[in-house]
Design a protein around this motif. Structure first.
Motif, PDB file in Angstrom:
ATOM      1  N   VAL A 220       0.836  -1.202   0.000  1.00 50.92           N
ATOM      2  CA  VAL A 220       0.000   0.000   0.000  1.00 50.92           C
ATOM      3  C   VAL A 220       0.874   1.255   0.000  1.00 50.92           C
ATOM      4  O   VAL A 220       0.619   2.210  -0.745  1.00 50.92           O
ATOM      5  CB  VAL A 220      -0.952   0.009   1.213  1.00 50.92           C
ATOM      6  N   SER A 221       1.912   1.255   0.845  1.00 49.30           N
ATOM      7  CA  SER A 221       2.796   2.422   0.908  1.00 49.30           C
ATOM      8  C   SER A 221       3.535   2.607  -0.419  1.00 49.30           C
ATOM      9  O   SER A 221       3.802   3.730  -0.841  1.00 49.30           O
ATOM     10  CB  SER A 221       3.806   2.267   2.054  1.00 49.30           C
ATOM     11  N   LEU A 222       3.844   1.487  -1.090  1.00 45.72           N
ATOM     12  CA  LEU A 222       4.498   1.566  -2.391  1.00 45.72           C
ATOM     13  C   LEU A 222       3.568   2.212  -3.419  1.00 45.72           C
ATOM     14  O   LEU A 222       3.999   3.041  -4.230  1.00 45.72           O
ATOM     15  CB  LEU A 222       4.892   0.158  -2.853  1.00 45.72           C
ATOM     16  N   ILE A 223       2.292   1.844  -3.371  1.00 46.33           N
ATOM     17  CA  ILE A 223       1.308   2.450  -4.279  1.00 46.33           C
ATOM     18  C   ILE A 223       1.175   3.939  -3.993  1.00 46.33           C
ATOM     19  O   ILE A 223       1.172   4.770  -4.912  1.00 46.33           O
ATOM     20  CB  ILE A 223      -0.058   1.742  -4.135  1.00 46.33           C
ATOM     21  N   ILE A 224       1.079   4.293  -2.692  1.00 40.41           N
ATOM     22  CA  ILE A 224       0.954   5.708  -2.293  1.00 40.41           C
ATOM     23  C   ILE A 224       2.166   6.499  -2.783  1.00 40.41           C
ATOM     24  O   ILE A 224       2.032   7.586  -3.355  1.00 40.41           O
ATOM     25  CB  ILE A 224       0.832   5.823  -0.767  1.00 40.41           C
ATOM     26  N   ILE A 291      -7.413   5.733  -2.357  1.00 42.96           N
ATOM     27  CA  ILE A 291      -6.540   4.559  -2.231  1.00 42.96           C
ATOM     28  C   ILE A 291      -6.448   4.117  -0.776  1.00 42.96           C
ATOM     29  O   ILE A 291      -6.540   2.920  -0.466  1.00 42.96           O
ATOM     30  CB  ILE A 291      -5.130   4.880  -2.775  1.00 42.96           C
ATOM     31  N   ARG A 292      -6.308   5.087   0.113  1.00 43.49           N
ATOM     32  CA  ARG A 292      -6.168   4.777   1.546  1.00 43.49           C
ATOM     33  C   ARG A 292      -7.434   4.155   2.117  1.00 43.49           C
ATOM     34  O   ARG A 292      -7.376   3.240   2.934  1.00 43.49           O
ATOM     35  CB  ARG A 292      -5.826   6.061   2.305  1.00 43.49           C
ATOM     36  N   ARG A 293      -8.597   4.644   1.677  1.00 41.87           N
ATOM     37  CA  ARG A 293      -9.862   4.188   2.257  1.00 41.87           C
ATOM     38  C   ARG A 293     -10.408   2.920   1.606  1.00 41.87           C
ATOM     39  O   ARG A 293     -11.232   2.230   2.206  1.00 41.87           O
ATOM     40  CB  ARG A 293     -10.910   5.300   2.142  1.00 41.87           C
ATOM     41  N   THR A 294      -9.996   2.601   0.378  1.00 38.66           N
ATOM     42  CA  THR A 294     -10.545   1.438  -0.316  1.00 38.66           C
ATOM     43  C   THR A 294      -9.516   0.327  -0.508  1.00 38.66           C
ATOM     44  O   THR A 294      -9.739  -0.817  -0.100  1.00 38.66           O
ATOM     45  CB  THR A 294     -11.103   1.855  -1.692  1.00 38.66           C
ATOM     46  N   VAL A 295      -8.383   0.668  -1.129  1.00 39.54           N
ATOM     47  CA  VAL A 295      -7.385  -0.355  -1.444  1.00 39.54           C
ATOM     48  C   VAL A 295      -6.743  -0.912  -0.183  1.00 39.54           C
ATOM     49  O   VAL A 295      -6.526  -2.128  -0.062  1.00 39.54           O
ATOM     50  CB  VAL A 295      -6.307   0.222  -2.393  1.00 39.54           C
ATOM     51  N   LYS A 296      -6.436  -0.019   0.779  1.00 42.37           N
ATOM     52  CA  LYS A 296      -5.695  -0.444   1.971  1.00 42.37           C
ATOM     53  C   LYS A 296      -6.439  -1.511   2.783  1.00 42.37           C
ATOM     54  O   LYS A 296      -5.875  -2.577   3.056  1.00 42.37           O
ATOM     55  CB  LYS A 296      -5.372   0.774   2.838  1.00 42.37           C
ATOM     56  N   PRO A 297      -7.718  -1.279   3.192  1.00 45.35           N
ATOM     57  CA  PRO A 297      -8.404  -2.335   3.953  1.00 45.35           C
ATOM     58  C   PRO A 297      -8.542  -3.640   3.175  1.00 45.35           C
ATOM     59  O   PRO A 297      -8.394  -4.723   3.737  1.00 45.35           O
ATOM     60  CB  PRO A 297      -9.773  -1.710   4.243  1.00 45.35           C
ATOM     61  N   LYS A 298      -8.817  -3.538   1.861  1.00 46.97           N
ATOM     62  CA  LYS A 298      -9.001  -4.744   1.047  1.00 46.97           C
ATOM     63  C   LYS A 298      -7.703  -5.534   0.926  1.00 46.97           C
ATOM     64  O   LYS A 298      -7.683  -6.748   1.114  1.00 46.97           O
ATOM     65  CB  LYS A 298      -9.522  -4.361  -0.340  1.00 46.97           C
ATOM     66  N   LEU A 299      -6.608  -4.833   0.620  1.00 48.56           N
ATOM     67  CA  LEU A 299      -5.320  -5.502   0.450  1.00 48.56           C
ATOM     68  C   LEU A 299      -4.831  -6.092   1.765  1.00 48.56           C
ATOM     69  O   LEU A 299      -4.345  -7.223   1.812  1.00 48.56           O
ATOM     70  CB  LEU A 299      -4.292  -4.512  -0.109  1.00 48.56           C
ATOM     71  N   MET A 300      -4.987  -5.333   2.845  1.00 52.01           N
ATOM     72  CA  MET A 300      -4.553  -5.838   4.144  1.00 52.01           C
ATOM     73  C   MET A 300      -5.415  -7.010   4.574  1.00 52.01           C
ATOM     74  O   MET A 300      -4.928  -7.986   5.148  1.00 52.01           O
ATOM     75  CB  MET A 300      -4.598  -4.715   5.189  1.00 52.01           C
ATOM     76  N   GLY A 301      -6.712  -6.923   4.304  1.00 54.99           N
ATOM     77  CA  GLY A 301      -7.598  -8.032   4.645  1.00 54.99           C
ATOM     78  C   GLY A 301      -7.236  -9.294   3.897  1.00 54.99           C
ATOM     79  O   GLY A 301      -7.257 -10.400   4.450  1.00 54.99           O
TER      80      GLY A 301
END
Length: 352
Positions: A220-224, A291-301
């Protein structure tokens, strides 16, 4: 009373007290050792891969993994430090111009306010002006207090301490990598066979989940960082890397995120009349927020074995109950609960 005070309950109470003392007294002063242990657990699969794939002894595998880790970490740190220093110098050199721009914008806002407030009562105008002056004075005093020479001295004085902690971390990491199998055996010696199987299952599961959590956070941090750097390379090419690193670092802070940088920056340029630049920064802020609100929870989950909804809920509740650390602790509590349930330590099969 005798039934309650059995040996088993006394042992359990002792373990609970020891755990509380460890968390609140020992853990805060042993951060380098704790981080080294966690790093060793994360790097352990690489050591095992080298042992199995190339039939190497453990010492040789540990040495290869440790040297590779230090080289990659050192090269990345050196590159980031060099680039950050170069762009920091550029920002410092242009600081007078930035201050003049901010002052010009502020005077322009005051003129607009005076023109717009001609029809308002004098008391309202005076009160707004007084409140604004108080806010600016407080912000200025707080900034000066934070940037005073004493704080800078404290920061410089602590540099040797940070270097010693980092050296302790590297030494502890190497020793933990060498001794992990022995440490595991020494723990299992005090457990019954059935308990050892459950503990082994839980530790393996948590190791996998912890690796997945770090992997997800890194992705996620890489995407950000990638989105920030590519966008800012077109918007502000001279300081794109520096600002992207700042946004990347701040993105690790729960709740706050990159909006704390891009929001005021975009607003400043919009007020200054630089509509094109302000709109570009506002769009970038919105994209990073999405990205923070959608991708992050999904990817971490996905990486840690929780649904996106469970991840989001545990993060939110963790932050509300435990503060910033709850962002990490919330999902970990649910993971530990699910792992203990899978291992049979917690029975949750009931009907109402």
């Amino acid at each position: 009373m005798k039934k309650i005070l059995t040996k088993k309950n006394l042992y359990l109470a002792g373990w609970i007290i020891a755990s509380i003392l460890f968390i609140y007294i020992i853990l805060p002063v042993s951060v380098p050792l704790t981080v080294a242990l966690i790093s060793a657990i994360i790097l352990e699969p690489a050591v095992g891969f080298l042992q199995n794939r190339f039939s190497l002894k453990r010492k040789s595998s540990v040495l290869i993994v440790f040297i590779s880790f230090v080289v990659i970490f050192g090269a990345a740190g050196s590159f980031l430090t060099t680039r950050l220093i170069a762009e920091s110098i550029n920002i410092i050199n242009n600081a007078p111009r930035y201050i003049n721009d901010i002052t010009t914008v502020w005077f322009d806002i005051q003129d607009r306010f005076i023109n717009a407030a001609k029809e308002l009562p004098d008391e309202v105008v005076l009160e707004i002006s007084r409140r604004t002056d108080e806010f600016l004075a407080t912000a200025s005093n707080d900034l000066l207090a934070y940037l005073n020479i004493n704080n800078i001295k404290v920061l410089l004085t602590n540099i040797p301490s940070y270097l010693i902690s980092f050296l302790v971390y590297l030494i502890a990491l190497f020793l933990f990598l060498l001794d992990l199998p022995r440490l595991r055996k020494s723990v299992y010696r005090h457990l019954h066979e059935r308990t050892a199987e459950k503990v082994n299952f839980i530790s393996s599961r948590l190791s996998y989940v912890l690796f997945g959590f770090i992997k997800a956070q890194f992705l996620v941090s890489l995407i950000i960082f990638a989105v920030s750097f590519m966008s800012l390379s077109f918007i502000v090419p001279k300081t794109a890397f520096f600002i992207s690193v700042v946004i990347w670092a701040i993105d690790f802070i729960p709740v706050i995120g990159s909006i704390i940088i891009l929001g005021p920056w975009a607003l400043f340029h919009l007020l200054a009349g630089n509509l094109a630049l302000g709109i570009k920064l506002a769009i970038l802020a919105a994209v990073l927020l999405i990205i923070r609100r959608t991708v992050k929870p999904k990817l971490m989950g996905t990486q840690i074995g929780l649904s996106a909804l469970s991840t989001l809920v545990t993060m939110y509740l963790g932050i509300k109950v435990l503060g910033l650390w709850g962002f990490l602790i919330g999902p970990m509590i649910l993971i530990i609960f699910n792992t203990a349930k899978e291992a049979g330590l917690i029975k949750a099969n009931f009907k109402i």
